[in-house]
Design a protein around this motif. Structure first.
Motif, PDB file in Angstrom:
ATOM      1  N   MET A 262       0.831  -1.203   0.000  1.00 26.96           N
ATOM      2  CA  MET A 262       0.000   0.000   0.000  1.00 26.96           C
ATOM      3  C   MET A 262       0.865   1.253   0.000  1.00 26.96           C
ATOM      4  O   MET A 262       2.029   1.217   0.383  1.00 26.96           O
ATOM      5  N   GLN A 263       0.288   2.343  -0.443  1.00 30.59           N
ATOM      6  CA  GLN A 263       0.952   3.639  -0.441  1.00 30.59           C
ATOM      7  C   GLN A 263       0.110   4.602   0.380  1.00 30.59           C
ATOM      8  O   GLN A 263      -1.119   4.565   0.305  1.00 30.59           O
ATOM      9  N   ILE A 264       0.769   5.451   1.156  1.00 24.48           N
ATOM     10  CA  ILE A 264       0.043   6.471   1.903  1.00 24.48           C
ATOM     11  C   ILE A 264       0.696   7.826   1.655  1.00 24.48           C
ATOM     12  O   ILE A 264       1.891   7.910   1.344  1.00 24.48           O
ATOM     13  N   THR A 265      -0.109   8.870   1.792  1.00 26.71           N
ATOM     14  CA  THR A 265       0.402  10.234   1.664  1.00 26.71           C
ATOM     15  C   THR A 265       0.036  11.084   2.871  1.00 26.71           C
ATOM     16  O   THR A 265       0.586  12.155   3.059  1.00 26.71           O
ATOM     17  N   GLN A 266      -0.888  10.597   3.687  1.00 30.88           N
ATOM     18  CA  GLN A 266      -1.336  11.332   4.876  1.00 30.88           C
ATOM     19  C   GLN A 266      -0.585  10.853   6.118  1.00 30.88           C
ATOM     20  O   GLN A 266      -0.473   9.657   6.354  1.00 30.88           O
ATOM     21  N   ALA A 267      -0.094  11.802   6.885  1.00 26.11           N
ATOM     22  CA  ALA A 267       0.549  11.457   8.150  1.00 26.11           C
ATOM     23  C   ALA A 267      -0.510  10.914   9.110  1.00 26.11           C
ATOM     24  O   ALA A 267      -1.689  11.259   9.009  1.00 26.11           O
ATOM     25  N   GLY A 268      -0.087  10.056  10.027  1.00 29.10           N
ATOM     26  CA  GLY A 268      -1.038   9.481  10.968  1.00 29.10           C
ATOM     27  C   GLY A 268      -0.347   8.726  12.081  1.00 29.10           C
ATOM     28  O   GLY A 268       0.861   8.855  12.289  1.00 29.10           O
TER      29      GLY A 268
ATOM     30  N   PHE B  81       7.212   4.078   5.825  1.00 28.50           N
ATOM     31  CA  PHE B  81       6.458   5.310   6.073  1.00 28.50           C
ATOM     32  C   PHE B  81       6.742   5.951   7.428  1.00 28.50           C
ATOM     33  O   PHE B  81       5.978   6.814   7.867  1.00 28.50           O
ATOM     34  N   GLY B  82       7.825   5.573   8.073  1.00 28.95           N
ATOM     35  CA  GLY B  82       8.140   6.095   9.404  1.00 28.95           C
ATOM     36  C   GLY B  82       8.103   7.601   9.519  1.00 28.95           C
ATOM     37  O   GLY B  82       7.675   8.150  10.533  1.00 28.95           O
ATOM     38  N   GLU B  83       8.537   8.299   8.484  1.00 26.27           N
ATOM     39  CA  GLU B  83       8.547   9.764   8.518  1.00 26.27           C
ATOM     40  C   GLU B  83       7.142  10.356   8.541  1.00 26.27           C
ATOM     41  O   GLU B  83       6.967  11.521   8.885  1.00 26.27           O
TER      42      GLU B  83
END
Length: 134
Positions: A34-40, A63-65
């Motif tokens: 999966m790809q994400i662009t929103q921080a959470g 996606f740690g950042e």
């Protein structure tokens, strides 16, 4: 608010479902590729008496950042390994630790999690240095 979660037995999913019923936040179950662009915030479980789940590990690495915090479910019967996946991910990927809860959490755990996420993750350059309270 975005919550990313990994659940194997359903405990984390039950916890997340209770949180979103109260808050209306967006929860996304992590999947390979999966790809994400929103921080959470990441919520996971601990398996095999102290191991980080493989999907969680890969997600945190990629996606740690974008992750403000890590929380984990666990079983207090595991002693010092209780919810230790959160400690390991926090240490390895420099993601602040929000909290640990047993199995699918109590209402007190859920309310504490909501309070932590709502009120304590905006205090630093990363957005969550203050979270290390677990």
């Amino acid at each position: 608010m975005y919550l990313y979660y990994d659940s194997r037995t359903g405990n984390v999913e039950r916890f997340i479902n209770k949180v979103i019923q109260i808050t209306g936040w967006t929860a996304i179950r992590i999947q390979e590729g999966m790809q994400i662009t929103q921080a959470g915030h990441l919520v996971t479980y601990t398996t095999n008496f102290g191991k980080v789940p493989d999907k969680t590990e890969a997600f945190a690495k990629q996606f740690g950042e974008l992750l403000y915090s890590i929380s984990s479910s666990g079983n207090r019967n595991w002693g010092r390994n209780f919810a230790v996946a959160a400690d390991k991910v926090s240490d390895h990927y420099a993601i602040p630790l929000a909290m640990k809860f047993e199995l699918s959490g109590t209402m007190e755990d859920i309310n504490q999690f909501i309070d932590i996420i709502k009120n304590q993750h905006y205090d630093s350059k990363r957005g969550s240095e203050k979270l290390d309270i677990a």
